[in-house]
Motif scaffolding. Structure first.
Motif, PDB file in Angstrom:
ATOM      1  N   ASP A  90      41.358  47.129  34.410  1.00 43.76           N
ATOM      2  CA  ASP A  90      40.518  46.148  35.086  1.00 43.76           C
ATOM      3  C   ASP A  90      39.561  46.924  35.969  1.00 43.76           C
ATOM      4  OD1 ASP A  90      41.682  43.830  34.068  1.00 43.76           O
ATOM      5  OD2 ASP A  90      43.273  43.849  35.580  1.00 43.76           O
ATOM      6  N   VAL A  91      38.283  46.704  35.778  1.00 46.19           N
ATOM      7  CA  VAL A  91      37.283  47.329  36.649  1.00 46.19           C
ATOM      8  C   VAL A  91      36.334  46.248  37.153  1.00 46.19           C
ATOM      9  CG1 VAL A  91      37.296  49.550  35.408  1.00 46.19           C
ATOM     10  CG2 VAL A  91      35.595  47.826  34.814  1.00 46.19           C
ATOM     11  N   THR A  92      35.693  46.532  38.273  1.00 43.94           N
ATOM     12  CA  THR A  92      34.579  45.685  38.685  1.00 43.94           C
ATOM     13  C   THR A  92      33.339  46.564  38.701  1.00 43.94           C
ATOM     14  OG1 THR A  92      35.020  46.091  41.028  1.00 43.94           O
ATOM     15  CG2 THR A  92      36.013  44.118  40.067  1.00 43.94           C
ATOM     16  N   VAL A  93      32.195  45.941  38.635  1.00 47.59           N
ATOM     17  CA  VAL A  93      30.950  46.706  38.626  1.00 47.59           C
ATOM     18  C   VAL A  93      29.998  46.182  39.695  1.00 47.59           C
ATOM     19  CG1 VAL A  93      31.111  47.214  36.151  1.00 47.59           C
ATOM     20  CG2 VAL A  93      29.791  45.222  36.895  1.00 47.59           C
ATOM     21  N   ASP A 137      28.518  43.396  46.718  1.00 43.21           N
ATOM     22  CA  ASP A 137      29.847  43.143  47.287  1.00 43.21           C
ATOM     23  C   ASP A 137      30.244  44.194  48.315  1.00 43.21           C
ATOM     24  OD1 ASP A 137      29.988  41.015  45.582  1.00 43.21           O
ATOM     25  OD2 ASP A 137      31.140  42.097  44.057  1.00 43.21           O
ATOM     26  N   SER A 138      31.251  43.852  49.100  1.00 43.32           N
ATOM     27  CA  SER A 138      31.833  44.809  50.038  1.00 43.32           C
ATOM     28  C   SER A 138      32.625  45.858  49.256  1.00 43.32           C
ATOM     29  CB  SER A 138      32.769  44.077  50.997  1.00 43.32           C
ATOM     30  OG  SER A 138      33.605  45.006  51.653  1.00 43.32           O
ATOM     31  N   ILE A 139      32.620  47.106  49.747  1.00 40.87           N
ATOM     32  CA  ILE A 139      33.389  48.160  49.077  1.00 40.87           C
ATOM     33  C   ILE A 139      34.571  48.596  49.931  1.00 40.87           C
ATOM     34  CG2 ILE A 139      31.430  48.993  47.731  1.00 40.87           C
ATOM     35  CD1 ILE A 139      31.147  51.294  49.781  1.00 40.87           C
ATOM     36  N   GLU A 140      34.788  47.944  51.032  1.00 41.79           N
ATOM     37  CA  GLU A 140      35.866  48.328  51.937  1.00 41.79           C
ATOM     38  C   GLU A 140      37.217  48.285  51.213  1.00 41.79           C
ATOM     39  OE1 GLU A 140      35.747  46.278  55.684  1.00 41.79           O
ATOM     40  OE2 GLU A 140      37.707  47.107  56.254  1.00 41.79           O
ATOM     41  N   GLY A 141      37.946  49.395  51.295  1.00 36.80           N
ATOM     42  CA  GLY A 141      39.273  49.480  50.682  1.00 36.80           C
ATOM     43  C   GLY A 141      39.268  49.651  49.170  1.00 36.80           C
ATOM     44  N   LYS A 142      38.116  49.790  48.572  1.00 40.59           N
ATOM     45  CA  LYS A 142      38.019  49.909  47.099  1.00 40.59           C
ATOM     46  C   LYS A 142      38.067  51.368  46.657  1.00 40.59           C
ATOM     47  CE  LYS A 142      36.817  45.513  46.303  1.00 40.59           C
ATOM     48  NZ  LYS A 142      37.555  44.586  45.462  1.00 40.59           N
ATOM     49  N   ASP A 143      38.523  51.566  45.428  1.00 42.64           N
ATOM     50  CA  ASP A 143      38.444  52.876  44.798  1.00 42.64           C
ATOM     51  C   ASP A 143      37.135  52.940  44.020  1.00 42.64           C
ATOM     52  OD1 ASP A 143      40.947  54.059  45.588  1.00 42.64           O
ATOM     53  OD2 ASP A 143      41.923  52.596  44.281  1.00 42.64           O
ATOM     54  N   LEU A 144      36.161  53.606  44.623  1.00 40.75           N
ATOM     55  CA  LEU A 144      34.813  53.623  44.045  1.00 40.75           C
ATOM     56  C   LEU A 144      34.608  54.774  43.084  1.00 40.75           C
ATOM     57  CD1 LEU A 144      32.018  53.201  46.716  1.00 40.75           C
ATOM     58  CD2 LEU A 144      33.187  51.458  45.365  1.00 40.75           C
ATOM     59  N   ILE A 145      33.918  54.480  42.006  1.00 39.70           N
ATOM     60  CA  ILE A 145      33.405  55.552  41.144  1.00 39.70           C
ATOM     61  C   ILE A 145      31.898  55.352  41.059  1.00 39.70           C
ATOM     62  CG2 ILE A 145      33.487  56.659  38.881  1.00 39.70           C
ATOM     63  CD1 ILE A 145      36.278  55.430  38.458  1.00 39.70           C
ATOM     64  N   GLN A 183      39.670  59.624  30.323  1.00 37.16           N
ATOM     65  CA  GLN A 183      40.101  60.404  31.493  1.00 37.16           C
ATOM     66  C   GLN A 183      40.193  59.500  32.730  1.00 37.16           C
ATOM     67  OE1 GLN A 183      37.596  63.859  31.922  1.00 37.16           O
ATOM     68  NE2 GLN A 183      38.662  64.490  33.809  1.00 37.16           N
ATOM     69  N   ILE A 184      39.202  58.666  32.924  1.00 33.80           N
ATOM     70  CA  ILE A 184      39.206  57.759  34.080  1.00 33.80           C
ATOM     71  C   ILE A 184      40.348  56.746  33.939  1.00 33.80           C
ATOM     72  CG2 ILE A 184      37.893  55.865  35.167  1.00 33.80           C
ATOM     73  CD1 ILE A 184      35.335  57.604  34.659  1.00 33.80           C
ATOM     74  N   THR A 185      40.576  56.260  32.740  1.00 33.75           N
ATOM     75  CA  THR A 185      41.675  55.316  32.498  1.00 33.75           C
ATOM     76  C   THR A 185      43.014  55.944  32.898  1.00 33.75           C
ATOM     77  OG1 THR A 185      40.451  54.298  30.666  1.00 33.75           O
ATOM     78  CG2 THR A 185      42.832  53.913  30.730  1.00 33.75           C
ATOM     79  N   ALA A 186      43.187  57.209  32.552  1.00 31.24           N
ATOM     80  CA  ALA A 186      44.443  57.900  32.892  1.00 31.24           C
ATOM     81  C   ALA A 186      44.533  58.141  34.399  1.00 31.24           C
ATOM     82  CB  ALA A 186      44.536  59.224  32.135  1.00 31.24           C
ATOM     83  N   ARG A 200      45.445  51.145  39.093  1.00 30.67           N
ATOM     84  CA  ARG A 200      44.451  50.757  40.098  1.00 30.67           C
ATOM     85  C   ARG A 200      43.307  49.986  39.428  1.00 30.67           C
ATOM     86  NH1 ARG A 200      42.865  55.893  43.486  1.00 30.67           N
ATOM     87  NH2 ARG A 200      43.384  57.105  41.632  1.00 30.67           N
ATOM     88  N   GLU A 201      42.427  49.495  40.266  1.00 33.49           N
ATOM     89  CA  GLU A 201      41.307  48.692  39.748  1.00 33.49           C
ATOM     90  C   GLU A 201      40.002  49.259  40.321  1.00 33.49           C
ATOM     91  OE1 GLU A 201      40.024  44.195  40.524  1.00 33.49           O
ATOM     92  OE2 GLU A 201      42.027  44.322  39.654  1.00 33.49           O
ATOM     93  N   PRO A 202      39.488  50.310  39.703  1.00 30.62           N
ATOM     94  CA  PRO A 202      38.307  50.940  40.288  1.00 30.62           C
ATOM     95  C   PRO A 202      37.068  50.047  40.238  1.00 30.62           C
ATOM     96  CG  PRO A 202      38.804  51.940  38.158  1.00 30.62           C
ATOM     97  CD  PRO A 202      39.925  50.994  38.479  1.00 30.62           C
ATOM     98  N   MET A 203      36.193  50.297  41.214  1.00 31.45           N
ATOM     99  CA  MET A 203      34.911  49.594  41.249  1.00 31.45           C
ATOM    100  C   MET A 203      33.844  50.617  40.879  1.00 31.45           C
ATOM    101  SD  MET A 203      33.388  47.729  44.581  1.00 31.45           S
ATOM    102  CE  MET A 203      31.833  46.885  44.632  1.00 31.45           C
ATOM    103  N   LEU A 204      33.154  50.350  39.805  1.00 27.44           N
ATOM    104  CA  LEU A 204      32.125  51.282  39.360  1.00 27.44           C
ATOM    105  C   LEU A 204      30.772  50.881  39.928  1.00 27.44           C
ATOM    106  CD1 LEU A 204      34.488  51.615  37.202  1.00 27.44           C
ATOM    107  CD2 LEU A 204      32.735  52.671  35.808  1.00 27.44           C
TER     108      LEU A 204
END
Ligand code: PRP
Length: 182
Positions: free
Chosen positions: A60-63, A89-97, A27-30, A35-39
């Motif tokens: 692509d995700v970052t954690v 890390d900074s979260i500014e401008g990121k799509d956070l989950i 679901q998250i992939t869809a 985009r490149e979410p940051m978890l």
């Protein structure tokens, strides 16, 4: 002595957890295609869910990791939330989950959302494996919920009682005798 003997009932088996986490990942992939979410994992309870969820997402995700504390050794939230470990890390401008193991009173996430929003991410969504809506005292809802559960004291798959039982591969209800005697 075995950690399994303190469990009254298995609520979700290893296989049920595996299947549901895969669905959440799909679901998250869809939803985040392109985009490149940051978890952001809220330690410690979410560490196992986070590890499985990230592997179920094919983007692509970052954690990153954050530790907050509100419970102490008891089973009832004290309402006090404290940052024990901040993000790296900074979260500014990121799509956070934000990834949680359990959403209970909502106190932890209510506080965290304030802290995170102030850092100006592009978006924030909440993904929790377990949701106990009947316990909620703060106006917080999750965007992704693995299981909506009754108000029982559960452990396993990352969730603890007094820092134990996190390594149970399933989610189970703890025998009341375990915490009544403390
Ligand atoms: C648990 C859980 C959530 C929080 C949820 O953490 O991981 O962060 O409680 O409860 P709430 O909605 O009532 O705030 P806990 O403080 O037990 O720490 P842990 O993650 O280290 O187990």
């Amino acid at each position: 002595m075995s950690i399994h003997q303190d469990i009254e009932q298995v609520l979700y088996t290893e296989e049920e957890l595996r299947r549901r986490v895969k669905e959440l990942g799909r679901q998250i992939t869809a939803d985040y295609a392109g985009r490149e979410p940051m978890l952001v994992s809220v330690l410690r309870g979410s560490y196992i869910f986070m590890a499985d969820l990230t592997r179920a997402i094919s983007l692509d995700v970052t954690v990153d990791f954050m530790a907050v504390s509100s419970y102490g050794a008891g089973t009832v939230s004290s309402g006090q939330v404290e940052i024990k470990k901040d993000l790296s890390d900074s979260i500014e401008g990121k799509d956070l989950i934000v990834v949680e193991d359990i959403l209970d009173s909502g106190n932890t996430l209510y506080y965290m959302m304030d802290v995170l929003r102030a850092r100006q991410p592009a978006s924030i969504r909440i993904c929790t494996l377990m949701d106990k809506p009947e316990r909620r005292t703060k106006p917080i809802t999750a965007d992704y919920v693995g299981f909506t559960i009754p108000d029982a004291f559960i452990v396993g798959y990352g969730l603890d009682y007094a820092e134990k039982y996190r390594n149970l591969p399933y989610v189970g209800v703890l025998k009341p005798s375990v915490y009544d005697h403390k």
